[in-house]
Design a protein around this motif. Sequence first.
Motif, PDB file in Angstrom:
ATOM      1  N   ILE A   1       0.826  -1.219   0.000  1.00  0.00           N
ATOM      2  CA  ILE A   1       0.000   0.000   0.000  1.00  0.00           C
ATOM      3  C   ILE A   1       0.855   1.262   0.000  1.00  0.00           C
ATOM      4  N   PHE A   2       2.144   1.110   0.307  1.00  0.00           N
ATOM      5  CA  PHE A   2       3.052   2.256   0.295  1.00  0.00           C
ATOM      6  C   PHE A   2       3.968   2.263  -0.919  1.00  0.00           C
ATOM      7  N   ASP A   3       3.754   1.365  -1.894  1.00  0.00           N
ATOM      8  CA  ASP A   3       4.569   1.352  -3.109  1.00  0.00           C
ATOM      9  C   ASP A   3       4.491   2.702  -3.808  1.00  0.00           C
ATOM     10  N   GLY A   4       5.628   3.155  -4.295  1.00  0.00           N
ATOM     11  CA  GLY A   4       5.680   4.418  -5.028  1.00  0.00           C
ATOM     12  C   GLY A   4       5.581   5.644  -4.143  1.00  0.00           C
ATOM     13  N   GLN A   5       5.581   5.454  -2.829  1.00  0.00           N
ATOM     14  CA  GLN A   5       5.457   6.577  -1.905  1.00  0.00           C
ATOM     15  C   GLN A   5       6.665   6.608  -0.975  1.00  0.00           C
ATOM     16  N   GLN A   6       7.134   7.773  -0.675  1.00  0.00           N
ATOM     17  CA  GLN A   6       8.214   7.969   0.291  1.00  0.00           C
ATOM     18  C   GLN A   6       7.557   8.396   1.602  1.00  0.00           C
ATOM     19  N   VAL A   7       6.755   7.503   2.177  1.00  0.00           N
ATOM     20  CA  VAL A   7       6.001   7.824   3.382  1.00  0.00           C
ATOM     21  C   VAL A   7       6.873   7.734   4.628  1.00  0.00           C
ATOM     22  N   PHE A   8       7.785   6.763   4.643  1.00  0.00           N
ATOM     23  CA  PHE A   8       8.596   6.509   5.828  1.00  0.00           C
ATOM     24  C   PHE A   8      10.080   6.536   5.490  1.00  0.00           C
ATOM     25  N   GLY A   9      10.903   6.865   6.487  1.00  0.00           N
ATOM     26  CA  GLY A   9      12.363   6.830   6.358  1.00  0.00           C
ATOM     27  C   GLY A   9      12.889   5.654   7.161  1.00  0.00           C
ATOM     28  N   THR A  10      13.665   5.964   8.208  1.00  0.00           N
ATOM     29  CA  THR A  10      14.104   4.910   9.115  1.00  0.00           C
ATOM     30  C   THR A  10      13.027   4.749  10.185  1.00  0.00           C
ATOM     31  N   VAL A  11      12.640   3.516  10.441  1.00  0.00           N
ATOM     32  CA  VAL A  11      11.463   3.257  11.268  1.00  0.00           C
ATOM     33  C   VAL A  11      11.790   2.277  12.383  1.00  0.00           C
ATOM     34  N   ILE A  12      11.205   2.537  13.545  1.00  0.00           N
ATOM     35  CA  ILE A  12      11.240   1.598  14.665  1.00  0.00           C
ATOM     36  C   ILE A  12       9.791   1.369  15.098  1.00  0.00           C
ATOM     37  N   GLU A  13       9.449   0.121  15.329  1.00  0.00           N
ATOM     38  CA  GLU A  13       8.083  -0.223  15.715  1.00  0.00           C
ATOM     39  C   GLU A  13       8.102  -1.171  16.903  1.00  0.00           C
ATOM     40  N   VAL A  14       7.099  -1.019  17.767  1.00  0.00           N
ATOM     41  CA  VAL A  14       6.919  -1.920  18.909  1.00  0.00           C
ATOM     42  C   VAL A  14       5.462  -2.362  18.952  1.00  0.00           C
ATOM     43  N   PRO A  15       5.228  -3.604  19.373  1.00  0.00           N
ATOM     44  CA  PRO A  15       3.843  -4.043  19.513  1.00  0.00           C
ATOM     45  C   PRO A  15       3.196  -3.435  20.755  1.00  0.00           C
ATOM     46  N   LEU A  16       1.910  -3.200  20.660  1.00  0.00           N
ATOM     47  CA  LEU A  16       1.115  -2.786  21.814  1.00  0.00           C
ATOM     48  C   LEU A  16       0.370  -4.033  22.276  1.00  0.00           C
ATOM     49  N   LYS A  17       0.643  -4.483  23.483  1.00  0.00           N
ATOM     50  CA  LYS A  17       0.055  -5.733  23.972  1.00  0.00           C
ATOM     51  C   LYS A  17      -0.793  -5.485  25.206  1.00  0.00           C
ATOM     52  N   TRP A  18      -1.920  -6.203  25.245  1.00  0.00           N
ATOM     53  CA  TRP A  18      -2.811  -6.169  26.388  1.00  0.00           C
ATOM     54  C   TRP A  18      -3.168  -7.607  26.737  1.00  0.00           C
ATOM     55  N   GLN A  19      -2.868  -8.006  27.946  1.00  0.00           N
ATOM     56  CA  GLN A  19      -3.125  -9.361  28.411  1.00  0.00           C
ATOM     57  C   GLN A  19      -2.551 -10.396  27.441  1.00  0.00           C
ATOM     58  N   ASP A  20      -1.299 -10.181  27.057  1.00  0.00           N
ATOM     59  CA  ASP A  20      -0.524 -11.051  26.173  1.00  0.00           C
ATOM     60  C   ASP A  20      -1.066 -11.147  24.747  1.00  0.00           C
ATOM     61  N   GLN A  21      -1.956 -10.242  24.362  1.00  0.00           N
ATOM     62  CA  GLN A  21      -2.487 -10.200  23.001  1.00  0.00           C
ATOM     63  C   GLN A  21      -2.074  -8.886  22.341  1.00  0.00           C
ATOM     64  N   VAL A  22      -1.633  -8.963  21.093  1.00  0.00           N
ATOM     65  CA  VAL A  22      -1.283  -7.740  20.360  1.00  0.00           C
ATOM     66  C   VAL A  22      -2.567  -7.005  20.007  1.00  0.00           C
ATOM     67  N   ILE A  23      -2.617  -5.721  20.366  1.00  0.00           N
ATOM     68  CA  ILE A  23      -3.780  -4.903  20.025  1.00  0.00           C
ATOM     69  C   ILE A  23      -3.407  -3.788  19.053  1.00  0.00           C
ATOM     70  N   GLY A  24      -2.110  -3.672  18.761  1.00  0.00           N
ATOM     71  CA  GLY A  24      -1.685  -2.642  17.836  1.00  0.00           C
ATOM     72  C   GLY A  24      -0.169  -2.570  17.742  1.00  0.00           C
ATOM     73  N   VAL A  25       0.275  -1.579  16.994  1.00  0.00           N
ATOM     74  CA  VAL A  25       1.707  -1.336  16.807  1.00  0.00           C
ATOM     75  C   VAL A  25       1.931   0.169  16.869  1.00  0.00           C
ATOM     76  N   LEU A  26       2.942   0.565  17.613  1.00  0.00           N
ATOM     77  CA  LEU A  26       3.361   1.958  17.699  1.00  0.00           C
ATOM     78  C   LEU A  26       4.609   2.119  16.846  1.00  0.00           C
ATOM     79  N   TYR A  27       4.609   3.123  15.958  1.00  0.00           N
ATOM     80  CA  TYR A  27       5.796   3.334  15.127  1.00  0.00           C
ATOM     81  C   TYR A  27       6.325   4.754  15.282  1.00  0.00           C
ATOM     82  N   VAL A  28       7.637   4.870  15.143  1.00  0.00           N
ATOM     83  CA  VAL A  28       8.326   6.163  15.140  1.00  0.00           C
ATOM     84  C   VAL A  28       9.242   6.166  13.931  1.00  0.00           C
ATOM     85  N   ASP A  29       9.259   7.290  13.229  1.00  0.00           N
ATOM     86  CA  ASP A  29       9.998   7.416  11.978  1.00  0.00           C
ATOM     87  C   ASP A  29      10.892   8.642  12.048  1.00  0.00           C
TER      88      ASP A  29
END
Length: 172
Positions: free
Chosen positions: A77-105
Amino acid sequence: MLLSNTAVELLAARLGGVYEYDPGHDELTITAVYGQSEEVLGKTLKAGEGMAGRLVQSNEPFTIVDDYSIWPDKARIFDGQQVFGTVIEVPLKWQDQVIGVLYVDDAVGRKFTSEDGKLLRLFADHATISLINARLIAKDAAKFRRLERLSKASNEIMNQLGNVSLDDLLNL
């Protein structure tokens, strides 16, 4: 959203955001951004797709990609786009289940480190609580609106007692 804003400031980066994970559809949707065009809001990835999708499927504490625009596993979905540079992501977990991902660019050339990953991981625990609280508040607000409509309908029916037929009351 305050979560992504604080995460960006924590790592002295330029932008960030949150993907929320829907396990029923096995999809991640960008629901909040900071420092980034809002046109990415609502973009959806399947689990296993892109960094966030891979992170959901792995048990990794964080993922770092030095240049997302040329990363071979970049989400289509990001093909042809310079949306992100260098990226770090961490999972957001609640009761041992992933509920999302937090990213910083940040700009290409920035090197996120494992120390950045550990710091963002600690922040993610607090971010998860905020996300869960926001969901609960939204759920309560929806319940309140339903109860409000039910109360209004009940009042209309009670006001019509004795004035209309039983069939008309049932239709109300």
